[in-house]
Structure formats: structure tokens, C-alpha cells
Design a protein around this motif. Sequence first.
Motif, short mmCIF file in Angstrom:
data_model
loop_
_atom_site.label_atom_id
_atom_site.label_comp_id
_atom_site.label_asym_id
_atom_site.label_seq_id
_atom_site.Cartn_x
_atom_site.Cartn_y
_atom_site.Cartn_z
N UNK A 44 -3.95 41.40 15.59
CA UNK A 44 -3.00 40.86 16.51
C UNK A 44 -3.14 39.65 17.06
N UNK A 45 -3.42 39.39 18.31
CA UNK A 45 -3.78 37.92 18.66
C UNK A 45 -5.29 37.72 18.59
N UNK A 46 -6.22 38.81 18.44
CA UNK A 46 -7.46 38.81 18.75
C UNK A 46 -8.03 38.49 17.12
N UNK A 47 -9.11 37.41 17.26
CA UNK A 47 -9.67 36.97 16.08
C UNK A 47 -11.14 36.90 16.30
N UNK A 48 -12.17 37.50 15.22
CA UNK A 48 -13.45 37.67 15.40
C UNK A 48 -14.12 37.34 14.06
N UNK A 49 -15.46 36.86 14.12
CA UNK A 49 -16.12 36.47 13.05
C UNK A 49 -16.93 37.66 12.61
N UNK A 50 -17.09 38.23 11.22
CA UNK A 50 -17.97 38.84 10.92
C UNK A 50 -18.57 38.50 9.74
N UNK A 51 -20.02 39.16 9.54
CA UNK A 51 -20.95 38.78 8.52
C UNK A 51 -20.65 39.60 7.36
N UNK A 52 -20.64 39.05 6.16
CA UNK A 52 -20.59 39.76 4.83
C UNK A 52 -21.79 40.23 4.41
#
Length: 125
Positions: free
Chosen positions: A31-39
Motif C-alpha cells: 500500500x503506502x508503506x515501503x521498506x528495505x529487505x535484505x536478500x
Amino acid sequence: MKILKMIIIDYRDRRIIRELYKHQTTSIKIKESKREATIRKGVRQGCNVSPLLFNIYIKKAINECEGYCTGIKVNGMRIQMLRFADNIAIIAQDEINLKRALESLDCILESNCKMKINSKKIQKL
């Protein structure tokens, strides 16, 4: 990296590959939330080296699995698997041999390559 070392890929090339895959991140937007994630696992999508790396690892596992995969004979030639990109079709004379080949490939992939077969994508014909 063990498999790359086993097939005698130069240490300088292995170091470049390791650096390419080190500290990978992606953005996840919900939705409006954006996060960084480690691969932590897998090959980079869209990277020119990714298909080659995948083929190196999968070929090693397939070579180890050949003893468990009976396949079928076509014009005197034994065909055990058909591969295209990251898809593999295991060919067997009956369901028992198919199951044995699939289980052995899954075990080999998991123990040697840290890869897992997605059971949701398996289809028997």
C-alpha cells in the motif's frame, strides 16, 4: 562458493561474484508503506551472471541424481530430464521411479546447493 571452487573457477572471479551478491537489498511496498529487505539467498534477478550460476549449481546436482533417475529410451538414447531456464522436467517410466528421482534431486539440491524444490509448482503428467 564451494561448487565454484570445485570446478576450478579462479579465486579472483569467485571474489567478484561474492562481492556482487554481498549486501543485496530490495524494496517492498505494501500500500503506502515501503521498506528495505535484505536478500540472503538466490541469484539476482536480471543479472547477466545469474543464469550461468544457476546452471553451474543445478548441473552438479543433476549429475549426482542421474543414478536415481531411470528416464526413458527414445531411439536408443536415454532421456532422464529436460531443462529450460529454471524449469526441469524429470522423465520416468512410472510414478514410483518419478517419485524416487524427485526425492533424490530434492535431497541433493538441499544438502549440496542449499536449494529447495517448490512443491507447489510440481506437476505430474
